[in-house]
Enzyme design. Structure first.
Site, mmCIF file in Angstrom:
data_model
loop_
_atom_site.group_PDB
_atom_site.id
_atom_site.type_symbol
_atom_site.label_atom_id
_atom_site.label_comp_id
_atom_site.label_asym_id
_atom_site.label_seq_id
_atom_site.Cartn_x
_atom_site.Cartn_y
_atom_site.Cartn_z
ATOM 1 N N SER A 1 0.860 -1.188 0.000
ATOM 2 C CA SER A 1 0.000 0.000 0.000
ATOM 3 C C SER A 1 0.897 1.239 0.000
ATOM 4 O O SER A 1 2.108 1.143 0.248
ATOM 5 C CB SER A 1 -0.884 0.011 1.249
ATOM 6 O OG SER A 1 -0.068 0.234 2.387
ATOM 7 N N ASP B 1 -0.898 -1.459 -4.077
ATOM 8 C CA ASP B 1 -2.244 -1.743 -3.570
ATOM 9 C C ASP B 1 -2.962 -0.420 -3.283
ATOM 10 O O ASP B 1 -2.424 0.450 -2.581
ATOM 11 C CB ASP B 1 -2.084 -2.564 -2.275
ATOM 12 C CG ASP B 1 -3.382 -3.188 -1.798
ATOM 13 O OD1 ASP B 1 -4.290 -3.391 -2.621
ATOM 14 O OD2 ASP B 1 -3.466 -3.486 -0.583
ATOM 15 N N ASP C 1 -7.242 2.952 -7.509
ATOM 16 C CA ASP C 1 -8.524 2.786 -6.826
ATOM 17 C C ASP C 1 -9.336 4.065 -6.942
ATOM 18 O O ASP C 1 -9.246 4.961 -6.105
ATOM 19 C CB ASP C 1 -8.279 2.418 -5.360
ATOM 20 C CG ASP C 1 -9.582 2.133 -4.633
ATOM 21 O OD1 ASP C 1 -10.655 2.322 -5.244
ATOM 22 O OD2 ASP C 1 -9.532 1.718 -3.462
ATOM 23 N N GLU D 1 -11.058 -0.608 -9.916
ATOM 24 C CA GLU D 1 -12.078 -1.072 -8.963
ATOM 25 C C GLU D 1 -13.413 -0.404 -9.229
ATOM 26 O O GLU D 1 -13.491 0.797 -9.449
ATOM 27 C CB GLU D 1 -11.644 -0.812 -7.507
ATOM 28 C CG GLU D 1 -12.699 -1.284 -6.498
ATOM 29 C CD GLU D 1 -12.210 -1.403 -5.060
ATOM 30 O OE1 GLU D 1 -10.989 -1.511 -4.845
ATOM 31 O OE2 GLU D 1 -13.065 -1.407 -4.155
HETATM 32 P P1 13P Z 1 -7.889 -7.990 4.381
HETATM 33 O O1 13P Z 1 -7.975 -6.830 5.324
HETATM 34 O O2 13P Z 1 -9.151 -8.807 4.410
HETATM 35 O O3 13P Z 1 -6.705 -8.824 4.604
HETATM 36 O O4 13P Z 1 -7.796 -7.390 2.888
HETATM 37 C C1 13P Z 1 -6.578 -6.938 2.381
HETATM 38 C C2 13P Z 1 -6.735 -6.196 1.118
HETATM 39 O O5 13P Z 1 -7.746 -6.186 0.461
HETATM 40 C C3 13P Z 1 -5.551 -5.463 0.626
HETATM 41 O O6 13P Z 1 -5.831 -4.697 -0.497
HETATM 42 O O1 G3H Z 2 -6.383 -2.832 1.849
HETATM 43 C C1 G3H Z 2 -5.529 -2.344 2.535
HETATM 44 C C2 G3H Z 2 -4.358 -3.133 3.002
HETATM 45 O O2 G3H Z 2 -4.716 -3.981 4.059
HETATM 46 C C3 G3H Z 2 -3.230 -2.224 3.333
HETATM 47 O O3 G3H Z 2 -3.449 -1.593 4.532
HETATM 48 O O4 G3H Z 2 -3.115 0.832 4.061
HETATM 49 O O5 G3H Z 2 -2.853 -0.108 6.386
HETATM 50 O O6 G3H Z 2 -1.141 -0.602 4.625
HETATM 51 P P1 G3H Z 2 -2.581 -0.269 4.929
HETATM 52 ZN ZN ZN Z 3 -7.810 -3.899 -0.575
#
Ligand code: 13P
Ligand code: G3H
Ligand code: ZN
Length: 330
Positions: free
Chosen positions: A63, A100, A122, A152
């Protein structure tokens, strides 16, 4: 991310792959490629070892918060190290490095330019037209570098970097064909009842976890033939780790996630990528809490991060082997 000067490099020089061939094979053979989030060395080591030992392709997922935490200059070097470690372990598995929940074009571009092989943009929190415009802009740039893009449609409940929502909105199947053809995305994240974090459902004692909306998924599959679908928020919130955390001084009340049988069913469908972060966090935290409780004299980080890493390796192998079906597919 965009304020720091990172050395321009292509993911191909690092030996990474984009997600195109990974998803083609996953679609054809009916499994899902795991996308595990990492924020530090031990998580990265565990993902690599767990996926090498189960012979699984893998998407290393970061992320924006994780990139800041690691440092944008350090991050590509971790990917280089991961590939070198895989070589040393003697089993070559396909590895993608994926952004991510990228929130802006600038973040996605900075990642592409620094060695990511895949990015998510996103735009799901924007109105439809703005989501299309932002996503297309990222795709147009990414494809000049042969980087794949995940978009998304629909909103998941939960909190992520820069994007959060109290409530979820299911993906509207009638929008997906237009979105994919207008933007040119390579995969699509959808909302069918999953959510981010460890508290996915508010259920009272005795109540069942509501099933995922496989009817919506089915309609989307019918409209986008053989198109890779992504499931976010797909942690099971493994009860053994929740119980261990609570037993050793933690406080996670009513933490509940997606049952494994539903994930198995999704993995056999057009869902080609399943995102898992929370389960890894729980496995590490539970193990660290147990070490601290049972060995209060320990203060060497290797003595608690090492067992936490081992727990994560075991969890990843189990997911690949008996939930996602990706084991043996590398
Ligand atoms: P979880 O919080 O269910 O592990 O999902 C992670 C996620 O979607 C990261 O993009
Ligand atoms: O979907 C989000 C992931 O779990 C990443 O989480 O933004 O706290 O790193 P974060
Ligand atoms: Zn996610």
């Amino acid at each position: 991310m965009n304020e720091t000067k990172t050395q321009p490099r292509s993911y191909k020089d690092i030996g990474l792959v984009n997600t195109r061939e990974m998803f083609r094979k996953a679609m054809e053979e009916g499994y899902a490629v795991p996308a595990y989030n990492f924020n530090n060395l031990e998580q990265l080591q565990a993902i690599i070892i767990g996926c090498v030992e189960s012979r699984s392709p893998v998407i290393l997922q970061c992320s924006e918060g994780a990139i800041k935490y690691i440092h944008p200059v350090m991050l590509p070097h971790m990917a280089v190290g991961a590939k070198a470690m895989i070589k040393e372990l003697g089993v070559d598995i396909p590895v993608a490095l994926h952004l991510d929940h990228g929130a802006t074009f600038e973040i996605a571009k900075a990642c592409i330019d620094s060695g990511f092989s895949s990015v998510m943009i996103d735009g799901s929190h924007h109105p439809y037209a703005a989501n299309v415009q932002l996503t297309k802009r990222v795709v147009d740039y990414a494809h000049t570098k042969d980087v794949t893009v995940e978009g998304e449609l629909g909103v998941l409940a939960g909190i992520e970097d820069d994007v959060s929502s109290e409530v979820s909105h299911y993906t509207k199947p009638e929008e997906v064909e237009d979105f994919v053809s207008q933007t040119g995305v390579d995969s699509l994240a959808i909302s069918i009842g999953t959510s981010h974090g460890a508290y996915k459902f508010k259920i009272k004692p005795g109540e069942e976890i509501p099933p995922l909306r496989f009817d919506i998924l089915g309609e989307i599959e019918g409209r986008l033939l053989n198109f890779p679908i992504v499931l976010h928020g797909a942690s099971t919130v493994l009860p053994e780790y929740v119980e261990m955390i609570n037993m050793f001084g933690g406080k996670l009340d009513n933490a509940v996630g997606i049952p494994e049988d539903q994930l198995r069913r999704a993995a056999k469908s057009a869902v080609c990528k399943i995102n898992i972060d929370s389960d890894g966090r729980l496995a590490m935290t539970a193990t660290i809490r147990r070490v601290f409780a049972e060995k209060p004299e320990v203060f060497d980080p290797r003595k608690y991060l090492g067992p936490a890493r081992d727990a994560l390796i075991a969890m990843i192998k189990t997911k690949n082997e008996s939930v996602l079906g990706s084991a043996g597919k590398a």
